[in-house]
Design a protein around this motif. Structure first.
Motif, PDB file in Angstrom:
ATOM      1  N   TYR A   6       0.788  -1.305   0.095  1.00 14.73           N
ATOM      2  CA  TYR A   6      -0.163   0.166  -0.055  1.00 14.73           C
ATOM      3  C   TYR A   6       0.739   1.290  -0.102  1.00 14.73           C
ATOM      4  N   PHE A   7       2.129   1.219   0.741  1.00 15.61           N
ATOM      5  CA  PHE A   7       3.038   2.275   0.742  1.00 15.61           C
ATOM      6  C   PHE A   7       4.201   1.939   0.206  1.00 15.61           C
ATOM      7  N   THR A   8       5.200   2.821  -0.327  1.00 18.96           N
ATOM      8  CA  THR A   8       6.517   2.809  -0.584  1.00 18.96           C
ATOM      9  C   THR A   8       7.445   3.763  -0.009  1.00 18.96           C
ATOM     10  N   LEU A   9       8.626   3.481   0.311  1.00 16.81           N
ATOM     11  CA  LEU A   9       9.515   4.417   0.646  1.00 16.81           C
ATOM     12  C   LEU A   9      10.084   5.221  -0.404  1.00 16.81           C
ATOM     13  N   VAL A  10      10.438   6.501  -0.181  1.00 16.95           N
ATOM     14  CA  VAL A  10      11.187   7.117  -1.192  1.00 16.95           C
ATOM     15  C   VAL A  10      11.970   8.093  -0.411  1.00 16.95           C
ATOM     16  N   GLY A  11      13.163   8.166  -1.349  1.00 14.88           N
ATOM     17  CA  GLY A  11      14.362   9.087  -0.908  1.00 14.88           C
ATOM     18  C   GLY A  11      15.194   8.396   0.146  1.00 14.88           C
ATOM     19  N   VAL A  12      14.829   7.358   0.830  1.00 17.75           N
ATOM     20  CA  VAL A  12      15.690   6.721   1.891  1.00 17.75           C
ATOM     21  C   VAL A  12      15.665   5.151   1.539  1.00 17.75           C
ATOM     22  N   LEU A  13      16.785   4.570   1.986  1.00 15.36           N
ATOM     23  CA  LEU A  13      16.568   2.770   1.812  1.00 15.36           C
ATOM     24  C   LEU A  13      15.854   2.132   2.904  1.00 15.36           C
ATOM     25  N   PRO A  14      15.066   1.280   2.671  1.00 18.64           N
ATOM     26  CA  PRO A  14      14.336   0.374   3.862  1.00 18.64           C
ATOM     27  C   PRO A  14      15.723   0.056   5.073  1.00 18.64           C
ATOM     28  N   GLY A  15      14.990   0.467   5.977  1.00 22.75           N
ATOM     29  CA  GLY A  15      15.818   0.265   7.218  1.00 22.75           C
ATOM     30  C   GLY A  15      15.553   0.935   8.487  1.00 22.75           C
ATOM     31  N   ARG A  16      16.108   1.076   9.575  1.00 23.72           N
ATOM     32  CA  ARG A  16      15.641   1.863  10.941  1.00 23.72           C
ATOM     33  C   ARG A  16      15.817   3.380  10.586  1.00 23.72           C
ATOM     34  N   ALA A  50       2.227   6.560  -1.327  1.00 26.20           N
ATOM     35  CA  ALA A  50       1.099   5.694  -1.689  1.00 26.20           C
ATOM     36  C   ALA A  50       1.065   4.902  -2.950  1.00 26.20           C
ATOM     37  N   THR A  51       1.003   3.850  -2.869  1.00 30.45           N
ATOM     38  CA  THR A  51       1.128   2.778  -4.301  1.00 30.45           C
ATOM     39  C   THR A  51      -0.224   3.139  -4.813  1.00 30.45           C
ATOM     40  N   SER A  52      -0.394   2.538  -5.852  1.00 32.89           N
ATOM     41  CA  SER A  52      -1.725   2.461  -6.866  1.00 32.89           C
ATOM     42  C   SER A  52      -2.685   1.793  -5.849  1.00 32.89           C
ATOM     43  N   LEU A  53      -2.307   0.609  -5.369  1.00 29.78           N
ATOM     44  CA  LEU A  53      -3.157  -0.175  -4.637  1.00 29.78           C
ATOM     45  C   LEU A  53      -3.512   0.640  -3.209  1.00 29.78           C
ATOM     46  N   THR A  57      -7.316   1.868  -2.288  1.00 32.54           N
ATOM     47  CA  THR A  57      -7.760   1.300  -1.078  1.00 32.54           C
ATOM     48  C   THR A  57      -8.051   2.320  -0.164  1.00 32.54           C
ATOM     49  N   PHE A  58      -7.337   2.981   0.131  1.00 35.69           N
ATOM     50  CA  PHE A  58      -7.609   4.150   1.096  1.00 35.69           C
ATOM     51  C   PHE A  58      -7.996   5.463   0.746  1.00 35.69           C
ATOM     52  N   TYR A  59      -7.860   5.815  -0.513  1.00 31.36           N
ATOM     53  CA  TYR A  59      -8.196   7.139  -0.864  1.00 31.36           C
ATOM     54  C   TYR A  59      -8.966   7.208  -2.263  1.00 31.36           C
ATOM     55  N   LEU A  60      -9.698   6.109  -2.326  1.00 34.72           N
ATOM     56  CA  LEU A  60     -10.610   6.021  -3.636  1.00 34.72           C
ATOM     57  C   LEU A  60     -11.414   7.091  -3.843  1.00 34.72           C
TER      58      LEU A  60
END
Length: 87
Positions: A6-16, A50-53, A57-60
């Motif tokens: 449902y969501f993706t990270l932008v501008g940073v790598l996944p982590g803490r 937010a991804t397209s899904l 899902t949340f903001y239709l």
């Protein structure tokens, strides 16, 4: 539900990442609650998108779809009332 659907990270790598008010969150962990991620997104957390899904899902937003292509939806809608000019 996996939050990365449902969501993706932008501008940073996944982590803490230290998130004010939420402590340190490990965004490489797919078991983070979707509602927590959604709350961060809605509060303007700059690294979430937010991804397209997620949008669907949340903001239709209802969309008008022509069932038959020969129907012009603009003509089928009621005309907007124009304000009267005072003379």
């Amino acid at each position: 539900m996996i939050w990365t659907d449902y969501f993706t990270l932008v501008g940073v790598l996944p982590g803490r990442i230290v998130v004010p008010g939420h402590g340190t969150l490990d965004f490489s962990d797919t078991s983070l609650p979707v509602e927590k991620i959604r709350t961060l997104f809605e509060k303007g957390f700059p690294y979430l998108e937010a991804t397209s899904l997620g949008k669907d899902t949340f903001y239709l937003v209802p969309r008008m779809v022509a069932v038959r292509p020969e129907i012009n939806l603009e003509l089928a809608l009621p005309a907007k009332k124009q304000p009267r000019k005072k003379s």
